[in-house]
Structures are given as structure tokens and as C-alpha cells.
Design a protein around this motif. Structure first.
Motif, mmCIF file in Angstrom:
data_model
loop_
_atom_site.group_PDB
_atom_site.id
_atom_site.type_symbol
_atom_site.label_atom_id
_atom_site.label_comp_id
_atom_site.label_asym_id
_atom_site.label_seq_id
_atom_site.Cartn_x
_atom_site.Cartn_y
_atom_site.Cartn_z
ATOM 1 N N ALA A 1 -26.345 -4.924 -19.112
ATOM 2 C CA ALA A 1 -26.159 -5.647 -17.856
ATOM 3 C C ALA A 1 -25.366 -6.934 -18.060
ATOM 4 O O ALA A 1 -24.526 -7.294 -17.241
ATOM 5 C CB ALA A 1 -27.520 -5.972 -17.227
ATOM 6 N N ALA A 2 -25.615 -7.634 -19.182
ATOM 7 C CA ALA A 2 -24.983 -8.935 -19.399
ATOM 8 C C ALA A 2 -23.486 -8.827 -19.643
ATOM 9 O O ALA A 2 -22.701 -9.621 -19.112
ATOM 10 C CB ALA A 2 -25.653 -9.649 -20.578
ATOM 11 N N LEU A 3 -23.062 -7.857 -20.450
ATOM 12 C CA LEU A 3 -21.636 -7.749 -20.780
ATOM 13 C C LEU A 3 -20.790 -7.434 -19.551
ATOM 14 O O LEU A 3 -19.797 -8.131 -19.284
ATOM 15 C CB LEU A 3 -21.424 -6.711 -21.880
ATOM 16 C CG LEU A 3 -19.982 -6.548 -22.368
ATOM 17 C CD1 LEU A 3 -19.441 -7.858 -22.915
ATOM 18 C CD2 LEU A 3 -19.890 -5.451 -23.430
ATOM 19 N N ALA B 1 -31.988 -11.604 -14.439
ATOM 20 C CA ALA B 1 -30.816 -11.784 -13.578
ATOM 21 C C ALA B 1 -31.126 -12.738 -12.433
ATOM 22 O O ALA B 1 -30.309 -13.593 -12.073
ATOM 23 C CB ALA B 1 -30.362 -10.433 -13.029
ATOM 24 N N GLY B 2 -32.308 -12.620 -11.862
ATOM 25 C CA GLY B 2 -32.694 -13.531 -10.783
ATOM 26 C C GLY B 2 -32.794 -14.965 -11.242
ATOM 27 O O GLY B 2 -32.455 -15.899 -10.507
ATOM 28 N N SER B 3 -33.234 -15.157 -12.485
ATOM 29 C CA SER B 3 -33.395 -16.519 -12.991
ATOM 30 C C SER B 3 -32.071 -17.208 -13.276
ATOM 31 O O SER B 3 -32.047 -18.419 -13.510
ATOM 32 C CB SER B 3 -34.248 -16.506 -14.271
ATOM 33 O OG SER B 3 -33.508 -15.993 -15.370
ATOM 34 N N MET B 4 -30.967 -16.468 -13.254
ATOM 35 C CA MET B 4 -29.658 -17.085 -13.464
ATOM 36 C C MET B 4 -29.112 -17.696 -12.185
ATOM 37 O O MET B 4 -28.306 -18.627 -12.227
ATOM 38 C CB MET B 4 -28.663 -16.064 -14.001
ATOM 39 C CG MET B 4 -27.285 -16.665 -14.266
ATOM 40 S SD MET B 4 -26.160 -15.534 -15.091
ATOM 41 C CE MET B 4 -24.715 -16.618 -15.256
ATOM 42 N N THR B 5 -29.527 -17.191 -11.051
ATOM 43 C CA THR B 5 -28.928 -17.576 -9.777
ATOM 44 C C THR B 5 -29.358 -18.972 -9.333
ATOM 45 O O THR B 5 -30.325 -19.541 -9.835
ATOM 46 C CB THR B 5 -29.325 -16.575 -8.678
ATOM 47 O OG1 THR B 5 -30.739 -16.631 -8.496
ATOM 48 C CG2 THR B 5 -28.936 -15.160 -9.067
ATOM 49 N N LEU B 6 -28.601 -19.510 -8.371
ATOM 50 C CA LEU B 6 -28.985 -20.729 -7.658
ATOM 51 C C LEU B 6 -29.234 -21.929 -8.565
ATOM 52 O O LEU B 6 -30.149 -22.721 -8.334
ATOM 53 C CB LEU B 6 -30.234 -20.465 -6.797
ATOM 54 C CG LEU B 6 -30.093 -19.335 -5.762
ATOM 55 C CD1 LEU B 6 -31.428 -19.024 -5.115
ATOM 56 C CD2 LEU B 6 -29.063 -19.699 -4.710
ATOM 57 N N GLY C 1 -25.510 -13.491 -11.435
ATOM 58 C CA GLY C 1 -26.849 -12.931 -11.388
ATOM 59 C C GLY C 1 -26.935 -11.697 -10.501
ATOM 60 O O GLY C 1 -27.603 -10.719 -10.846
ATOM 61 N N VAL C 2 -26.250 -11.734 -9.365
ATOM 62 C CA VAL C 2 -26.252 -10.580 -8.451
ATOM 63 C C VAL C 2 -25.566 -9.385 -9.103
ATOM 64 O O VAL C 2 -26.035 -8.237 -8.994
ATOM 65 C CB VAL C 2 -25.562 -10.949 -7.123
ATOM 66 C CG1 VAL C 2 -25.327 -9.696 -6.280
ATOM 67 C CG2 VAL C 2 -26.407 -11.957 -6.347
ATOM 68 N N ILE C 3 -24.447 -9.626 -9.797
ATOM 69 C CA ILE C 3 -23.758 -8.527 -10.487
ATOM 70 C C ILE C 3 -24.679 -7.889 -11.521
ATOM 71 O O ILE C 3 -24.785 -6.652 -11.611
ATOM 72 C CB ILE C 3 -22.464 -9.029 -11.155
ATOM 73 C CG1 ILE C 3 -21.440 -9.441 -10.098
ATOM 74 C CG2 ILE C 3 -21.865 -7.946 -12.064
ATOM 75 C CD1 ILE C 3 -20.199 -10.100 -10.682
ATOM 76 N N ALA C 4 -25.343 -8.732 -12.319
ATOM 77 C CA ALA C 4 -26.268 -8.206 -13.325
ATOM 78 C C ALA C 4 -27.388 -7.393 -12.673
ATOM 79 O O ALA C 4 -27.762 -6.322 -13.167
ATOM 80 C CB ALA C 4 -26.854 -9.354 -14.151
ATOM 81 N N PHE C 5 -27.905 -7.878 -11.544
ATOM 82 C CA PHE C 5 -28.966 -7.152 -10.841
ATOM 83 C C PHE C 5 -28.474 -5.803 -10.315
ATOM 84 O O PHE C 5 -29.180 -4.790 -10.407
ATOM 85 C CB PHE C 5 -29.499 -8.001 -9.691
ATOM 86 C CG PHE C 5 -30.440 -7.261 -8.782
ATOM 87 C CD1 PHE C 5 -31.699 -6.893 -9.226
ATOM 88 C CD2 PHE C 5 -30.060 -6.924 -7.492
ATOM 89 C CE1 PHE C 5 -32.580 -6.194 -8.397
ATOM 90 C CE2 PHE C 5 -30.926 -6.229 -6.658
ATOM 91 C CZ PHE C 5 -32.187 -5.864 -7.112
ATOM 92 N N LEU C 6 -27.262 -5.768 -9.765
ATOM 93 C CA LEU C 6 -26.711 -4.507 -9.262
ATOM 94 C C LEU C 6 -26.541 -3.490 -10.386
ATOM 95 O O LEU C 6 -26.800 -2.292 -10.204
ATOM 96 C CB LEU C 6 -25.375 -4.761 -8.566
ATOM 97 C CG LEU C 6 -25.440 -5.559 -7.253
ATOM 98 C CD1 LEU C 6 -24.046 -5.832 -6.722
ATOM 99 C CD2 LEU C 6 -26.277 -4.823 -6.215
ATOM 100 N N ILE C 7 -26.117 -3.955 -11.549
ATOM 101 C CA ILE C 7 -25.969 -3.051 -12.687
ATOM 102 C C ILE C 7 -27.327 -2.509 -13.117
ATOM 103 O O ILE C 7 -27.480 -1.311 -13.389
ATOM 104 C CB ILE C 7 -25.273 -3.774 -13.860
ATOM 105 C CG1 ILE C 7 -23.838 -4.123 -13.470
ATOM 106 C CG2 ILE C 7 -25.281 -2.908 -15.124
ATOM 107 C CD1 ILE C 7 -23.149 -5.051 -14.439
ATOM 108 N N VAL C 8 -28.332 -3.387 -13.164
ATOM 109 C CA VAL C 8 -29.688 -2.951 -13.501
ATOM 110 C C VAL C 8 -30.180 -1.924 -12.486
ATOM 111 O O VAL C 8 -30.806 -0.912 -12.852
ATOM 112 C CB VAL C 8 -30.634 -4.169 -13.557
ATOM 113 C CG1 VAL C 8 -32.090 -3.714 -13.642
ATOM 114 C CG2 VAL C 8 -30.292 -5.057 -14.747
ATOM 115 N N SER C 9 -29.890 -2.137 -11.219
ATOM 116 C CA SER C 9 -30.315 -1.202 -10.174
ATOM 117 C C SER C 9 -29.648 0.161 -10.340
ATOM 118 O O SER C 9 -30.284 1.212 -10.149
ATOM 119 C CB SER C 9 -29.981 -1.779 -8.790
ATOM 120 O OG SER C 9 -30.648 -3.010 -8.585
#
Length: 450
Positions: A185-187, A397-402, A436-444
């Protein structure tokens, strides 16, 4: 006090803080102090506990941040004054070219960010960022955003960083799965996120901080190549503390308690000790051995501390604000409201971590708190090992946002690069959310595939 009232206090406090700093031009340290007291009183914290809570929040933050920032600034100044940063910058430009310099910096941050805490690696690499920016010129954000965002992405998604490791332990996730899922997810999040940076650098321009006449300086370097430190020597000075910290983490996770090697690296591999050792060695190798006298070395080390005094105070005040929000019950109120929504576990983990991050500033605390709230449902929900690892990654991923004014890294990033609070919010805060949203979408997507 009801959850609705606490959430309202949290929202009003953030709005008031932003208004004071952006509209009122109040110094961030004072604004954070005033709003922290107002939140404490509004939330019903006893009068006798208000100041102790503020002191505890500031002291807890500065206990590690002051050492890391101070020693990192010293190491960076020695590398900068020895022209070491210019040596590394020249190597980066030779390998990647000027057009891909920003990508090179981002890649450097991603790699160096894997084994080391984000604040340490970021501060150590600052001289390289400035050197590349001064050589090429243009918008400082072009160079500052890629490296900061890449290091933060790694910090929230990959072990051995504390938030994701602690979250994995709370959720009983396999660290191997978490590492694999986190990297997957991170890369892509880092690579895809970089595509968004030009949209922000076109709208917001930050001049590269002034230096000596760059043209004359470049000529001096080209005519005095024999006086420059070797590339390998400079790289060793940067990598040394990172390797020590990595070894400290590896021995702590692979060797049993009481093992002599683990005990040694528990001290040698701690961030403050590793940086202190690097400062001492670099002062000799890049300074004394190359002709600096003791007076010059003392002057250089002293000059590194004055610019960071304000950064340290503001960083501590950010921790103070976060502590008050936590002690007032705002974070708990957000957690309880979200837990009753019936959202999918991935979305719940992501949103809860994001709001906790916005409320109290620490990505690590947001991850651990979210994992603790979700743990009972996950442990009884029949999820397999990969799914639990994906939930952990979604929380990361959520903890990266905002990331905004109560995040210590926000202040380190903005103040070191001379970026205003308003510009930081328009660029850094928005981009951390995009990443963070991009990472979350990849995880999803991975969740649906497995």
C-alpha cells in the motif's frame, strides 16, 4: 459532558486556533497555549489540573523531540558546513538529472524512512534538501513536499515504526503480513501521490531560502574539489545513526529479553544516543580532521541551535494542545460515536484513525487508540490473518491524514522550510490526506481481491 458537546468543543478549538494564527497573526506558541487553556476550562477539567495537564503534554512531547531536533540540527549543520550536502546533492543530480531531482529526494526519504523514526530521518536529510533546492532554484515546495510525504507514508504504514507495530500487537496481527500489506500500500501511495504534488506547487510558491551568492559558491566548489569530503564519507555520517537505530529495533524484536546484544543496542540504537554519536564522529571526520579548529567547530554547533529554539517550543505547545484534547475526552467521544455507526470495519478503522489524528495530532496515538477500540470486534469477528493485517494497514492510512497545527511534524516541516501556516495547510495538510486516502483505497482493493 455529552459526546456531542465534547466534539463541538474540539471543532471550535481547532477553528479558533487556525483563526488566531492565520487571521490574527498570533505567534503559534501563544495561540496554542491560550486555546489549550480555553479547551480545558470548557471541557470541565478542574482548575487545579489545567496547568499540570498542559505541563505534562508539553514535557511529554519535548522529552524526545528536543533531543532529536537539537542533535539532528547539529549533525545537519556539520554536514552542511563541510560541504557534505553539496557532495550528496551533486551525486543525486548526476544520477537522476535536474528534472527528476524531486523524485530522487522522495525516493531517498522513502528508503531512509523505513528503519528510522520520521523526525530523525527528516532532520538528518535537511541539508541535502536545501543544497539541491539552492542548486536548481525555483519553488521550495517542489523539494520539501516529496521527501516529507514519502517519509511520513513509510512511518504510518510499515513496521518497525511504533504506531503500526503497536496496532498490530493490539489486533493480534502477524507482523510479517502487516509488513507485506503495508509495503504493497505504501509504495503505490507514494508513487501515485507524487503525481498530485505539481497541482499544489503551481498554485503556491515558496522561495528557496537565501544563501550566499550561489554562482560564486558553485565556482568555488568546482575549483576546490580536492577540499570536498568524499561521497562515501558523507553518506556514512548520514547512514550511521539510521543503521544504529535499525539495529536497535531489530535486536529488540528478534532477541530475547536479557540478551547482552539486545541490551547494548537498546541504548546504542536509541535515537538520541545514535544521533549524539553521529554528531561526535562527524565533527571529527568532517571537521577537525579536515582543518577546523575547536573554536570554529564550537561556532558551527552553536549556530545550529538558535534557529530551532522556536521550533522546539512550538512543537511542545502542539503536544500540550493534543494532551488537553485527549484529557478533555474529545478523542473518546469521537470513538464512541463512530463505533456505533455500523460502518465496514476497514472504513471504520480509517475514519476513526483520521479523526483521532486530527483531534490530537499524533499518528502513533491515533493508530494505537483506534486499534484498541476495534480489537474486541475484530478478535471475535472470524477474520483471517491477511484480513487483520489489512485492517491494521487501513488504520495506519487513516493516521496519515489531516496533519495540521497540533502535529509536531507539521511545525518541523513548515518552520524549517520557512512556510507559513496557511500555505502549510493548503499543501502539506491536504496532501497528507490525499496520500492516506490513496493508501486506504489500495488496501480496500486488496481486501476485495482476497
Amino acid at each position: 459532558m455529552s459526546n456531542g458537546s465534547l466534539i463541538l468543543i474540539g471543532l471550535v478549538s481547532v477553528i479558533a486556533l487556525l483563526a488566531l494564527m492565520i487571521r490574527g497573526r498570533v505567534h503559534p506558541f501563544l495561540a496554542l497555549g491560550v486555546v489549550s487553556i480555553a479547551v480545558a476550562l470548557s471541557a470541565g477539567i478542574p482548575l487545579g489540573d489545567v496547568i499540570p495537564t498542559l505541563v505534562k503534554g508539553m514535557g511529554g512531547t519535548l522529552g524526545s523531540v528536543a533531543l532529536i531536533v537539537g542533535l539532528g540540527a547539529m549533525l545537519g549543520k556539520v554536514i552542511e558546513k563541510s560541504n557534505g550536502a553539496d557532495v550528496l546533492a551533486g551525486w543525486l543530480l548526476d544520477k537522476f538529472g535536474e528534472k527528476r531531482a524531486a523524485f530522487a529526494l522522495g525516493a531517498t526519504g522513502f528508503i531512509f524512512g523505513i528503519p528510522v523514526f520520521v523526525d530523525v530521518g527528516f532532520i538528518v536529510l535537511l541539508p541535502i534538501i536545501f543544497s539541491v533546492a539552492r542548486r536548481i532554484g525555483g519553488n521550495m515546495l517542489v523539494y520539501a513536499l516529496p521527501i516529507g510525504l514519502s517519509m511520513l507514508t513509510v512511518h504510518v504504514m510499515l513496521p518497525p515504526h511504533p504506531g503500526v507495530v503497536a496496532g498490530a500487537q493490539v489486533l493480534n496481527a502477524d507482523i510479517g503480513f502487516v509488513l507485506g500489506v503495508g509495503f504493497c500500500a505504501a509504495l503505490p501511495a507514494y508513487l501515485l501521490g507524487q503525481l498530485f504534488i505539481p497541482f499544489f506547487t503551481k498554485r503556491t510558491f515558496i522561495h528557496v531560502p537565501a544563501s550566499t551568492d550561489l554562482i560564486q559558491y558553485q565556482k568555488q566548489l568546482s575549483h576546490d574539489a580536492d577540499g570536498l569530503p568524499k561521497f562515501g564519507t558523507v553518506l556514512t555520517m548520514i547512514v550511521l545513526p539510521l543503521v544504529l537505530i535499525m539495529l536497535g529495533t531489530i535486536t529488540a524484536t528478534t532477541l530475547p529479553k536479557g540478551n547482552i546484544v539486545r541490551d547494548i543496542f537498546s541504548m546504542v540504537g536509541s535515537s538520541p544516543f545514535a544521533l549524539l554519536l553521529a554528531v561526535c564522529i562527524s565533527s571529527y571526520v568532517l571537521g577537525i580532521r579536515r582543518g577546523w579548529d575547536k573554536e570554529k567547530l564550537e561556532e558551527i554547533l552553536n549556530s545550529s541551535l538558535a534557529p530551532i529554539a522556536g521550533i522546539i517550543l512550538i512543537t511542545g505547545a502542539g503536544g500540550m494542545f493534543g494532551k488537553v484534547l485527549d484529557a478533555s475526552g474529545v478523542g473518546k467521544a469521537l470513538s464512541e460515536v463512530l463505533a456505533s455507526t455500523g460502518l465496514h470495519v476497514l472504513a471504520l478503522g480509517f475514519i476513526l484513525a483520521a479523526l483521532l489524528r486530527a483531534a490530537q495530532g499524533s499518528a502513533t496515538v491515533a493508530t494505537i487508540t483506534t486499534a484498541t477500540i476495534l480489537a474486541p470486534a475484530i478478535n471475535s469477528g472470524g477474520y483471517d490473518g491477511v484480513q487483520i493485517a489489512l485492517i491494521t494497514a487501513a488504520v495506519g492510512a487513516g493516521s496519515m491524514t489531516l496533519s495540521h497545527v497540533n502535529d509536531s511534524l507539521f511545525w518541523v516541516w513548515t518552520k524549517f522550510f520557512g512556510i507559513s501556516v496557511a500555505d502549510g495547510l493548503k499543501t502539506w495538510s491536504v496532501l497528507t490526506t490525499i496520500y492516506g486516502v490513496i493508501a486506504f483505497l489500495i488496501v480496500s482493493l486488496v481486501w476485495m481481491a482476497v
